[in-house]
Scaffold this active site. Structure first.
Site, PDB file in Angstrom:
ATOM      1  N   LYS A  21      33.002  27.767  42.636  1.00  0.00           N
ATOM      2  CA  LYS A  21      32.285  29.024  42.876  1.00  0.00           C
ATOM      3  C   LYS A  21      31.910  29.222  44.336  1.00  0.00           C
ATOM      4  O   LYS A  21      30.919  29.878  44.662  1.00  0.00           O
ATOM      5  CB  LYS A  21      31.015  29.104  41.993  1.00  0.00           C
ATOM      6  CG  LYS A  21      31.212  28.703  40.539  1.00  0.00           C
ATOM      7  CD  LYS A  21      32.422  29.362  39.902  1.00  0.00           C
ATOM      8  CE  LYS A  21      32.282  30.875  39.751  1.00  0.00           C
ATOM      9  NZ  LYS A  21      33.480  31.462  39.062  1.00  0.00           N
ATOM     10  N   SER A  22      32.741  28.673  45.222  1.00  0.00           N
ATOM     11  CA  SER A  22      32.483  28.796  46.666  1.00  0.00           C
ATOM     12  C   SER A  22      33.456  29.737  47.364  1.00  0.00           C
ATOM     13  O   SER A  22      33.395  29.896  48.585  1.00  0.00           O
ATOM     14  CB  SER A  22      32.546  27.411  47.327  1.00  0.00           C
ATOM     15  OG  SER A  22      31.539  26.563  46.825  1.00  0.00           O
ATOM     16  N   GLY A  23      34.378  30.338  46.606  1.00  0.00           N
ATOM     17  CA  GLY A  23      35.334  31.254  47.217  1.00  0.00           C
ATOM     18  C   GLY A  23      36.750  30.726  47.268  1.00  0.00           C
ATOM     19  O   GLY A  23      37.564  31.229  48.052  1.00  0.00           O
TER      20      GLY A  23
ATOM     21  N   TRP B 293      39.504  33.392  46.475  1.00  0.00           N
ATOM     22  CA  TRP B 293      39.552  34.351  47.577  1.00  0.00           C
ATOM     23  C   TRP B 293      40.380  33.797  48.738  1.00  0.00           C
ATOM     24  O   TRP B 293      41.291  34.433  49.261  1.00  0.00           O
ATOM     25  CB  TRP B 293      38.115  34.632  48.012  1.00  0.00           C
ATOM     26  CG  TRP B 293      37.902  35.765  48.961  1.00  0.00           C
ATOM     27  CD1 TRP B 293      38.813  36.686  49.378  1.00  0.00           C
ATOM     28  CD2 TRP B 293      36.676  36.105  49.602  1.00  0.00           C
ATOM     29  NE1 TRP B 293      38.236  37.588  50.243  1.00  0.00           N
ATOM     30  CE2 TRP B 293      36.926  37.251  50.397  1.00  0.00           C
ATOM     31  CE3 TRP B 293      35.398  35.562  49.582  1.00  0.00           C
ATOM     32  CZ2 TRP B 293      35.932  37.850  51.178  1.00  0.00           C
ATOM     33  CZ3 TRP B 293      34.403  36.163  50.351  1.00  0.00           C
ATOM     34  CH2 TRP B 293      34.682  37.292  51.125  1.00  0.00           C
TER      35      TRP B 293
ATOM     36  N   THR C 187      41.818  22.619  45.130  1.00  0.00           N
ATOM     37  CA  THR C 187      41.159  21.591  44.328  1.00  0.00           C
ATOM     38  C   THR C 187      39.652  21.635  44.527  1.00  0.00           C
ATOM     39  O   THR C 187      39.162  22.082  45.568  1.00  0.00           O
ATOM     40  CB  THR C 187      41.684  20.193  44.690  1.00  0.00           C
ATOM     41  OG1 THR C 187      41.107  19.234  43.793  1.00  0.00           O
ATOM     42  CG2 THR C 187      41.311  19.813  46.113  1.00  0.00           C
ATOM     43  N   HIS C 188      38.937  21.153  43.502  1.00  0.00           N
ATOM     44  CA  HIS C 188      37.488  20.945  43.601  1.00  0.00           C
ATOM     45  C   HIS C 188      37.165  19.451  43.657  1.00  0.00           C
ATOM     46  O   HIS C 188      36.000  19.063  43.564  1.00  0.00           O
ATOM     47  CB  HIS C 188      36.775  21.561  42.395  1.00  0.00           C
ATOM     48  CG  HIS C 188      36.972  23.040  42.257  1.00  0.00           C
ATOM     49  ND1 HIS C 188      36.832  23.902  43.317  1.00  0.00           N
ATOM     50  CD2 HIS C 188      37.286  23.802  41.176  1.00  0.00           C
ATOM     51  CE1 HIS C 188      37.054  25.147  42.896  1.00  0.00           C
ATOM     52  NE2 HIS C 188      37.338  25.104  41.612  1.00  0.00           N
TER      53      HIS C 188
ATOM     54  N   ARG D 181      29.623  27.453  50.817  1.00  0.00           N
ATOM     55  CA  ARG D 181      28.840  28.635  50.433  1.00  0.00           C
ATOM     56  C   ARG D 181      27.391  28.220  50.212  1.00  0.00           C
ATOM     57  O   ARG D 181      27.122  27.070  49.829  1.00  0.00           O
ATOM     58  CB  ARG D 181      29.412  29.252  49.146  1.00  0.00           C
ATOM     59  CG  ARG D 181      28.757  30.555  48.723  1.00  0.00           C
ATOM     60  CD  ARG D 181      29.317  31.041  47.393  1.00  0.00           C
ATOM     61  NE  ARG D 181      28.817  32.371  47.044  1.00  0.00           N
ATOM     62  CZ  ARG D 181      29.060  32.983  45.886  1.00  0.00           C
ATOM     63  NH1 ARG D 181      29.803  32.370  44.969  1.00  0.00           N
ATOM     64  NH2 ARG D 181      28.564  34.192  45.646  1.00  0.00           N
TER      65      ARG D 181
ATOM     66  N   SER E 273      26.178  31.564  40.504  1.00  0.00           N
ATOM     67  CA  SER E 273      27.541  31.894  40.084  1.00  0.00           C
ATOM     68  C   SER E 273      28.041  30.892  39.039  1.00  0.00           C
ATOM     69  O   SER E 273      28.679  31.276  38.051  1.00  0.00           O
ATOM     70  CB  SER E 273      28.474  31.909  41.296  1.00  0.00           C
ATOM     71  OG  SER E 273      29.770  32.315  40.929  1.00  0.00           O
TER      72      SER E 273
ATOM     73  N   PHE F  71      36.578  41.751  47.817  1.00  0.00           N
ATOM     74  CA  PHE F  71      36.161  41.264  46.504  1.00  0.00           C
ATOM     75  C   PHE F  71      36.129  42.381  45.460  1.00  0.00           C
ATOM     76  O   PHE F  71      36.601  42.216  44.335  1.00  0.00           O
ATOM     77  CB  PHE F  71      34.787  40.595  46.591  1.00  0.00           C
ATOM     78  CG  PHE F  71      34.382  39.877  45.330  1.00  0.00           C
ATOM     79  CD1 PHE F  71      34.706  38.549  45.137  1.00  0.00           C
ATOM     80  CD2 PHE F  71      33.712  40.551  44.319  1.00  0.00           C
ATOM     81  CE1 PHE F  71      34.355  37.898  43.955  1.00  0.00           C
ATOM     82  CE2 PHE F  71      33.365  39.908  43.143  1.00  0.00           C
ATOM     83  CZ  PHE F  71      33.681  38.582  42.961  1.00  0.00           C
TER      84      PHE F  71
ATOM     85  N   MET G 124      39.619  43.162  44.359  1.00  0.00           N
ATOM     86  CA  MET G 124      40.207  42.134  43.509  1.00  0.00           C
ATOM     87  C   MET G 124      39.605  42.178  42.104  1.00  0.00           C
ATOM     88  O   MET G 124      40.298  41.995  41.111  1.00  0.00           O
ATOM     89  CB  MET G 124      40.006  40.751  44.132  1.00  0.00           C
ATOM     90  CG  MET G 124      40.844  40.499  45.374  1.00  0.00           C
ATOM     91  SD  MET G 124      40.921  38.754  45.856  1.00  0.00           S
ATOM     92  CE  MET G 124      39.204  38.419  46.259  1.00  0.00           C
TER      93      MET G 124
ATOM     94  N   LYS H 123      30.018  39.131  40.957  1.00  0.00           N
ATOM     95  CA  LYS H 123      29.441  40.024  41.962  1.00  0.00           C
ATOM     96  C   LYS H 123      30.054  39.814  43.334  1.00  0.00           C
ATOM     97  O   LYS H 123      30.365  40.752  44.042  1.00  0.00           O
ATOM     98  CB  LYS H 123      27.924  39.822  42.051  1.00  0.00           C
ATOM     99  CG  LYS H 123      27.125  40.501  40.959  1.00  0.00           C
ATOM    100  CD  LYS H 123      25.628  40.433  41.281  1.00  0.00           C
ATOM    101  CE  LYS H 123      24.814  41.225  40.274  1.00  0.00           C
ATOM    102  NZ  LYS H 123      23.371  41.189  40.612  1.00  0.00           N
TER     103      LYS H 123
END
Length: 293
Positions: free
Chosen positions: A57-59, A62, A106-107, A129, A137, A231, A234, A257
């Site tokens: 959830k850090s982008g 995107w 990857t996370h 973020r 998020s 955003f 998208m 959001k």
């Protein structure tokens, strides 16, 4: 692969997969994820591979779209889901079959990334973020995606997030780990960007990323990519490949959001003060540009 139900302090559970102490989401893949995950240590990288790394959830999505457009030299949306090029979702054969240059994501922690990516000094893009926006998020992600089977409220969730009782563990541990390992492996090319800077001046950040990736482009292309990766655009267009049956009410939830500072609508003063205390304690020696104002 063991599926576990991780309890919080009052007994609310979240369904995750646990492999050797690592919490992962319950990912729907056609192969044996446990076997592939454990075998990833000797996966082969290619010198032109690009790896986007971030806590959830850090982008990530995107930035993945932007990087793919830069490499393709046009501002056309990618007709793939980023999960199709996500290290922890891939099989070895799936990775090997991808055409170059591969934009992976990857996370995982730095130490969990296949070693060949480091030996070949593949380019890595690391996005940060504000953790309070990440927490909000992630809460919405966890309560809306059916596979987590989680129905806790925000008050119950925040301690869980801080303690790392979620997939990929603690945001604090993740950031500290990346700070430490990036300092120890400065021979590996890494580009750092923040979600907030992408929101503030996307064209500038697209241009910076193009320089890092050494792609040929123009100011017009960078502006077009920034516009295409807006955003709101998208979210409006949605991802045609996203499986809506995985979400509550069958409504896609990958894009919510995408704003900066939404945490102010969720955190109480007491929660914010408590989070500040933990942040200062855990990230006392971190020098990366973590946005936290």
């Amino acid at each position: 692969m063991p599926v576990v139900k991780i309890k919080d302090d009052i007994g609310k559970t979240m369904t995750l997969r646990e492999i050797d102490g690592c919490y992962l989401p319950v990912i729907r893949v056609p192969h044996d994820q446990e076997e592939e995950f454990r075998g990833r240590s000797d996966w082969s990288a290619r010198p032109d591979d690009i790896l986007i790394c971030a806590y959830p959830k850090s982008g990530t999505h995107w930035l993945w779209e932007i990087a793919c457009m830069l490499l393709n030299g046009n501002a056309e949306r990618i007709h793939l889901m980023k999960e199709m090029s996500m290290v922890e979702c891939l099989s070895r054969s799936g990775l090997d079959s991808m055409t170059s240059p591969r934009v992976l994501n990857t996370h995982l922690y730095y130490g969990q990334i296949p070693e060949d990516f480091k030996r070949k000094q593949c380019k890595m893009i690391y996005i940060l973020r504000n953790p309070r926006d990440v927490a909000v998020s992630f809460f919405n992600h966890h309560t809306r995606l059916l596979d987590y089977e989680y129905d806790g409220n925000w008050q119950q969730y925040l301690p869980r997030f801080i303690e790392g009782k979620v997939d990929y563990g603690s945001w604090f541990d993740y950031v500290v780990d990346w700070e430490t390992t990036m300092n120890k492996n400065q021979q590996n090319p890494a580009h750092v960007v923040t979600y907030e800077d992408l929101q503030k001046d996307c064209v500038k950040e697209v241009s910076r990323l193009a320089t890092f990736l050494k792609t040929e482009g123009t100011a017009t292309l960078y502006a077009d990519i920034a516009e295409q990766c807006n955003f709101k655009k998208m979210k409006k267009e949605k991802d045609p490949l996203e499986d809506t049956t995985e979400w509550k009410d069958h409504k896609p939830g990958m894009y919510r959001k995408g704003v900066v500072g939404d945490w102010k609508n969720w955190f109480t003063v007491a929660q914010s003060d408590m989070f500040d205390t933990v942040y200062k304690e855990k990230l006392n020696n971190v020098t990366l540009p973590v946005p936290y104002t």
